[in-house]
Design a protein around this motif. Structure first.
Motif, PDB file in Angstrom:
ATOM      1  N   TYR A 280       0.904  -1.206   0.081  1.00 54.39           N
ATOM      2  CA  TYR A 280      -0.146  -0.072   0.243  1.00 54.39           C
ATOM      3  C   TYR A 280       0.941   1.144  -0.023  1.00 54.39           C
ATOM      4  CZ  TYR A 280      -3.902  -3.100   1.147  1.00 54.39           C
ATOM      5  OH  TYR A 280      -4.927  -3.879   1.341  1.00 54.39           O
ATOM      6  N   ILE A 281       0.273   2.135  -0.875  1.00 55.21           N
ATOM      7  CA  ILE A 281       1.182   3.442  -0.674  1.00 55.21           C
ATOM      8  C   ILE A 281       0.129   4.710  -0.391  1.00 55.21           C
ATOM      9  CG2 ILE A 281       0.888   3.650  -3.339  1.00 55.21           C
ATOM     10  CD1 ILE A 281       3.358   5.121  -3.644  1.00 55.21           C
ATOM     11  N   THR A 282       0.593   5.634   0.318  1.00 57.63           N
ATOM     12  CA  THR A 282      -0.375   6.539   0.704  1.00 57.63           C
ATOM     13  C   THR A 282       0.428   7.868   1.071  1.00 57.63           C
ATOM     14  OG1 THR A 282      -2.576   7.232   1.850  1.00 57.63           O
ATOM     15  CG2 THR A 282      -0.502   6.322   3.152  1.00 57.63           C
ATOM     16  N   SER A 283      -0.291   9.066   1.159  1.00 56.45           N
ATOM     17  CA  SER A 283       0.441  10.317   1.355  1.00 56.45           C
ATOM     18  C   SER A 283      -0.275  11.034   2.617  1.00 56.45           C
ATOM     19  CB  SER A 283      -0.012  11.182   0.156  1.00 56.45           C
ATOM     20  OG  SER A 283       0.444  12.424   0.383  1.00 56.45           O
ATOM     21  N   TYR A 284       0.502  11.962   3.108  1.00 53.07           N
ATOM     22  CA  TYR A 284       0.536  12.513   4.312  1.00 53.07           C
ATOM     23  C   TYR A 284      -0.771  13.683   3.957  1.00 53.07           C
ATOM     24  CZ  TYR A 284       1.401  16.367   7.629  1.00 53.07           C
ATOM     25  OH  TYR A 284       1.016  17.532   8.558  1.00 53.07           O
ATOM     26  N   GLY A 285      -0.609  14.259   3.001  1.00 53.98           N
ATOM     27  CA  GLY A 285      -1.340  15.255   2.493  1.00 53.98           C
ATOM     28  C   GLY A 285      -2.847  14.651   2.477  1.00 53.98           C
ATOM     29  N   LEU A 286      -3.203  13.595   2.101  1.00 57.03           N
ATOM     30  CA  LEU A 286      -4.433  12.627   2.005  1.00 57.03           C
ATOM     31  C   LEU A 286      -5.229  12.768   3.483  1.00 57.03           C
ATOM     32  CD1 LEU A 286      -3.999  10.061  -0.695  1.00 57.03           C
ATOM     33  CD2 LEU A 286      -5.298  11.816  -0.752  1.00 57.03           C
ATOM     34  N   PHE A 287      -4.277  12.871   4.672  1.00 51.99           N
ATOM     35  CA  PHE A 287      -5.113  12.720   5.840  1.00 51.99           C
ATOM     36  C   PHE A 287      -5.039  13.902   6.543  1.00 51.99           C
ATOM     37  CE2 PHE A 287      -3.576   8.514   4.733  1.00 51.99           C
ATOM     38  CZ  PHE A 287      -4.370   7.741   5.505  1.00 51.99           C
ATOM     39  N   LEU A 288      -4.131  14.880   6.602  1.00 49.55           N
ATOM     40  CA  LEU A 288      -4.204  15.990   7.386  1.00 49.55           C
ATOM     41  C   LEU A 288      -4.940  16.875   7.300  1.00 49.55           C
ATOM     42  CD1 LEU A 288      -2.750  17.348   9.693  1.00 49.55           C
ATOM     43  CD2 LEU A 288      -1.246  18.697   8.209  1.00 49.55           C
ATOM     44  N   TYR A 289      -5.431  17.271   5.747  1.00 51.19           N
ATOM     45  CA  TYR A 289      -6.399  18.430   5.380  1.00 51.19           C
ATOM     46  C   TYR A 289      -7.696  17.660   5.038  1.00 51.19           C
ATOM     47  CZ  TYR A 289      -3.216  22.382   6.160  1.00 51.19           C
ATOM     48  OH  TYR A 289      -2.372  23.126   6.690  1.00 51.19           O
ATOM     49  N   SER A 290      -8.114  16.572   5.195  1.00 54.39           N
ATOM     50  CA  SER A 290      -9.266  15.677   5.011  1.00 54.39           C
ATOM     51  C   SER A 290     -10.034  15.739   6.335  1.00 54.39           C
ATOM     52  CB  SER A 290      -9.202  14.368   4.422  1.00 54.39           C
ATOM     53  OG  SER A 290      -8.182  14.493   3.260  1.00 54.39           O
ATOM     54  N   ASN A 291     -11.313  15.759   6.180  1.00 49.72           N
ATOM     55  CA  ASN A 291     -12.188  15.578   7.471  1.00 49.72           C
ATOM     56  C   ASN A 291     -12.665  14.178   7.498  1.00 49.72           C
ATOM     57  OD1 ASN A 291     -15.429  15.332   8.381  1.00 49.72           O
ATOM     58  ND2 ASN A 291     -14.208  16.954   9.395  1.00 49.72           N
ATOM     59  N   ILE A 292     -12.133  13.650   8.703  1.00 52.04           N
ATOM     60  CA  ILE A 292     -12.044  12.089   8.852  1.00 52.04           C
ATOM     61  C   ILE A 292     -13.639  11.716   8.868  1.00 52.04           C
ATOM     62  CG2 ILE A 292     -11.801  10.080  10.465  1.00 52.04           C
ATOM     63  CD1 ILE A 292      -9.656  11.719  11.653  1.00 52.04           C
ATOM     64  N   GLU A 293     -14.458  12.091   9.663  1.00 60.05           N
ATOM     65  CA  GLU A 293     -15.875  11.891   9.581  1.00 60.05           C
ATOM     66  C   GLU A 293     -16.628  12.055   8.169  1.00 60.05           C
ATOM     67  OE1 GLU A 293     -18.714  12.697  13.600  1.00 60.05           O
ATOM     68  OE2 GLU A 293     -17.500  14.441  13.043  1.00 60.05           O
ATOM     69  N   ARG A 294     -16.442  13.175   7.653  1.00 64.62           N
ATOM     70  CA  ARG A 294     -16.992  13.428   6.350  1.00 64.62           C
ATOM     71  C   ARG A 294     -16.596  12.216   5.315  1.00 64.62           C
ATOM     72  NH1 ARG A 294     -14.935  13.674   1.070  1.00 64.62           N
ATOM     73  NH2 ARG A 294     -16.500  14.926  -0.432  1.00 64.62           N
ATOM     74  N   ASN A 295     -15.552  11.915   5.258  1.00 69.44           N
ATOM     75  CA  ASN A 295     -14.968  10.795   4.300  1.00 69.44           C
ATOM     76  C   ASN A 295     -15.421   9.549   4.820  1.00 69.44           C
ATOM     77  OD1 ASN A 295     -13.455  12.818   3.250  1.00 69.44           O
ATOM     78  ND2 ASN A 295     -11.290  12.221   4.311  1.00 69.44           N
ATOM     79  N   ALA A 296     -15.573   9.025   6.081  1.00 74.86           N
ATOM     80  CA  ALA A 296     -16.167   8.089   6.570  1.00 74.86           C
ATOM     81  C   ALA A 296     -17.576   7.599   6.127  1.00 74.86           C
ATOM     82  CB  ALA A 296     -15.937   7.895   7.995  1.00 74.86           C
ATOM     83  N   PHE A 297     -18.363   8.914   6.387  1.00 77.92           N
ATOM     84  CA  PHE A 297     -19.818   8.847   5.933  1.00 77.92           C
ATOM     85  C   PHE A 297     -20.144   8.764   4.432  1.00 77.92           C
ATOM     86  CE2 PHE A 297     -20.617  10.825  10.299  1.00 77.92           C
ATOM     87  CZ  PHE A 297     -21.010   9.523  11.038  1.00 77.92           C
ATOM     88  N   VAL A 298     -19.272   9.549   3.573  1.00 82.29           N
ATOM     89  CA  VAL A 298     -19.421   9.395   2.387  1.00 82.29           C
ATOM     90  C   VAL A 298     -19.068   8.083   1.774  1.00 82.29           C
ATOM     91  CG1 VAL A 298     -18.498  10.286  -0.035  1.00 82.29           C
ATOM     92  CG2 VAL A 298     -19.159  11.841   2.070  1.00 82.29           C
ATOM     93  N   LEU A 299     -17.963   7.425   2.222  1.00 85.43           N
ATOM     94  CA  LEU A 299     -17.673   6.371   1.783  1.00 85.43           C
ATOM     95  C   LEU A 299     -18.574   5.083   2.141  1.00 85.43           C
ATOM     96  CD1 LEU A 299     -15.375   4.071   0.858  1.00 85.43           C
ATOM     97  CD2 LEU A 299     -14.227   4.278   2.992  1.00 85.43           C
ATOM     98  N   LEU A 300     -18.899   5.016   3.373  1.00 84.33           N
ATOM     99  CA  LEU A 300     -19.655   3.956   4.071  1.00 84.33           C
ATOM    100  C   LEU A 300     -21.082   4.134   3.537  1.00 84.33           C
ATOM    101  CD1 LEU A 300     -18.221   4.002   7.663  1.00 84.33           C
ATOM    102  CD2 LEU A 300     -17.740   2.289   5.718  1.00 84.33           C
ATOM    103  N   ASP A 301     -21.644   5.237   3.353  1.00 90.50           N
ATOM    104  CA  ASP A 301     -22.818   5.331   2.785  1.00 90.50           C
ATOM    105  C   ASP A 301     -22.882   4.962   1.422  1.00 90.50           C
ATOM    106  OD1 ASP A 301     -25.681   6.090   2.644  1.00 90.50           O
ATOM    107  OD2 ASP A 301     -25.303   8.077   1.676  1.00 90.50           O
ATOM    108  N   ASN A 302     -21.890   5.091   0.642  1.00 93.60           N
ATOM    109  CA  ASN A 302     -21.508   4.719  -0.823  1.00 93.60           C
ATOM    110  C   ASN A 302     -21.490   3.093  -0.903  1.00 93.60           C
ATOM    111  OD1 ASN A 302     -19.635   3.769  -3.042  1.00 93.60           O
ATOM    112  ND2 ASN A 302     -20.635   5.527  -3.752  1.00 93.60           N
ATOM    113  N   LYS A 303     -20.896   2.695   0.079  1.00 94.13           N
ATOM    114  CA  LYS A 303     -20.754   1.174   0.067  1.00 94.13           C
ATOM    115  C   LYS A 303     -22.012   0.360   0.707  1.00 94.13           C
ATOM    116  CE  LYS A 303     -17.132  -2.362   0.791  1.00 94.13           C
ATOM    117  NZ  LYS A 303     -17.271  -2.596  -0.741  1.00 94.13           N
ATOM    118  N   TYR A 304     -22.446   0.804   1.965  1.00 95.12           N
ATOM    119  CA  TYR A 304     -23.170   0.050   2.639  1.00 95.12           C
ATOM    120  C   TYR A 304     -24.654   0.776   2.823  1.00 95.12           C
ATOM    121  CZ  TYR A 304     -19.252  -2.220   4.256  1.00 95.12           C
ATOM    122  OH  TYR A 304     -18.305  -3.240   4.090  1.00 95.12           O
TER     123      TYR A 304
END
Length: 512
Positions: A280-304
């Protein structure tokens, strides 16, 4: 309806981007190069006064860059030794492409004007209320800046100290994240809970932070690489979640080349390392300036498909009660049902009504609690493409309430608000109050207020609703054109066209 000229224009700019020479590389090699270049660009803009807006542009560029790469990369054996230099031009092309594509989408949805004459194209976005747009951006960026500043100050490692992962994880999970959470809920999904998801997400974030710290000491801009199997072991060490459950959550967090979701919702990218082993590869920038809750709900609503979204409404109601409870002159009610005439059905409901007994003033509000919009695509969905969507729905509902009031003022005020007699000097205001909205939609004489603005006005006027209504109607709280923000025309040569479009900029003087 999309015209033939629009279709041809879209095909031409897409074709221009799909034929980039950098796509003639090995896929894993190209992905690594893109993330290394992104880390450098991210670090550069994070040092600027304008960081808060530029960083989100960089995240959009990365998202589009990787999606185009997976779509068009030939995945040959070639490894261009000058790839990093060529990526500078590629990233700038993607930046321009994103702006053009955003306005093209707006034009297809009737929210921007598309004018074409030979090879000249102009977009006019006359429906934008730029002062509201700028104000909402300031609110969002100010909040983000404060959160990220607090995090950076709390995780100040000494040189050479990578930090104990367990301590960093505990801080992220039980201190920092707890303070920035907006919703209190315990959603259960098929294979794991929402809290399990946060545990895994923040444990990966821990290793990303430590990797960045090491990079800073070595003056490098390397993304984080983790062998797939070691990823599960590392997360298990921090969280004690069973490996099989971790494996499922990590899979959900892994980028799918065909997804419509933003990359920030799925920040893990699977590649083959130099030994042809899955990593797996990932970036610091993808985490620090992203909203954890927003991303979680968008992802999980899309999937489940989250069926019960009432937690957003309850959360906003609770937040407003906290704002209002110290003002003894204000009484408030939530969720008042208004029936249809001669029917058992409801016409609509009033989300919130406030009454100030000192000044005989009423504010009637439709409430909208959106997940934070970090991209133009999310922004457009918040704005609402149909009458029953997003802000359009809010304006439609408050308009019904307003019409009902002026048809039945006595009935409404006596029956629902407890008035015995209707005072002659009553002042009433109908508005939409929204949280996390980046929209600038205006509708007749109905105003829209961000929750941050609403709270600021309450404090400024010490709960006196008459003064608050007067300021809402005067637009005095809005930023000033050419002082706080400006909108200028951008003219670019792209894909054989000379393209003109408006571009909103903030002066960022509030963040200096």
């Amino acid at each position: 309806m999309i015209s033939e000229e629009q279709k041809k224009f879209e095909n031409d700019i897409d074709s221009y981007m799909s034929n980039k020479n950098i796509f003639r590389n090995r896929l894993s090699y190209l992905i690594q190069g893109i993330l290394i270049k992104f880390e450098k660009r991210f670090d550069d803009v994070s040092r600027k006064i304008t960081a808060e807006t530029e960083i989100h542009h960089e995240l959009d560029i990365l998202d589009t860059s990787l999606k185009l790469t997976f779509q068009h990369c030939s995945d040959s054996c070639r490894k261009d030794s000058n790839l990093l230099k060529k990526l500078d031009k590629y990233f700038e092309d993607v930046k321009t492409y994103n702006h053009i594509r955003d306005y093209y989408i707006l034009s297809c949805n009737g929210k921007a004007e598309f004018l074409k004459k030979e090879n000249r194209v102009q977009f006019n976005y006359n429906q934008t209320f730029f002062a509201v747009e700028a104000l909402n951006l300031y609110n969002k960026l100010n909040r983000n800046q404060n959160n990220n500043k607090n995090l950076s100050e709390s995780l100040n490692f000494r040189k050479g100290d990578e930090g104990p992962p367990k301590d960093v994880y505990k801080y992220l999970r039980h201190s920092y994240f707890r303070k920035v959470r907006e919703f209190d809920n315990t959603i259960e999904f098929k294979n794991y809970s929402l809290e399990d998801f946060y545990d895994v997400y923040l444990s990966i974030y821990t290793y990303v932070l430590l990797n960045r710290q090491l990079n800073q000491y070595n003056n490098e801009y390397n993304p984080l690489y983790i062998d797939c199997e070691k990823t599960f072991e590392k997360i298990n060490t921090l969280t004690n979640i069973p490996v099989e459950k971790i494996r499922i959550i990590v899979k959900d967090l892994t980028f799918n080349p065909g997804q419509k979701l933003d990359l920030i919702c799925t920040p893990l990218i699977e590649i083959l390392d130099i030994n042809n082993k899955k990593s797996y590869i990932t970036s610091y920038g993808l985490f620090l300036y992203s909203n954890i809750e927003r991303n979680a709900f968008v992802l999980l609503d899309n999937k489940y498909k989250i069926s019960d979204k009432s937690f957003k409404e309850k959360s906003l109601n609770n937040e407003l009660v906290e704002m209002l409870k110290s003002y003894k002159n204000i009484s408030y009610k939530f969720n008042i049902k208004i029936p249809k005439e001669n029917s058992n059905e409801n016409l609509t409901d009033i989300d919130m009504v406030l009454y100030d007994s000192e000044s005989n003033s009423i504010i009637v509000s439709e409430l909208k609690n959106f997940l934070r919009a970090d991209t133009i695509a999310e922004h457009l969905n918040v704005q609402g493409r149909k009458n029953e969507e997003g802000l359009n729905k809010g304006f439609s509902q408050i308009s019904k309430i307003k019409d009902y009031y002026y048809s039945n003022p006595n009935e409404l005020l006596k029956k629902y608000f407890g008035f015995k007699d209707i005072p002659d000097n009553l002042t009433i205001c109908f508005t939409v109050i929204s949280k996390n909205n980046l929209g600038s939609r205006i509708y007749e004489d109905i105003k829209i207020l961000d929750t941050i603005n609403f709270e600021n006005l309450l404090k400024r006027h010490k709960g006196k609703l008459l003064n608050l209504i007067q300021e809402i109607n005067s637009d005095a709280l809005l930023p000033k054109l050419n002082d706080d923000y400006w909108c200028e025309e951008q003219v670019v040569d792209f894909a054989g066209y000379k393209i003109t479009y408006p571009f909103l900029k903030l002066k960022h003087k509030h963040f200096v």
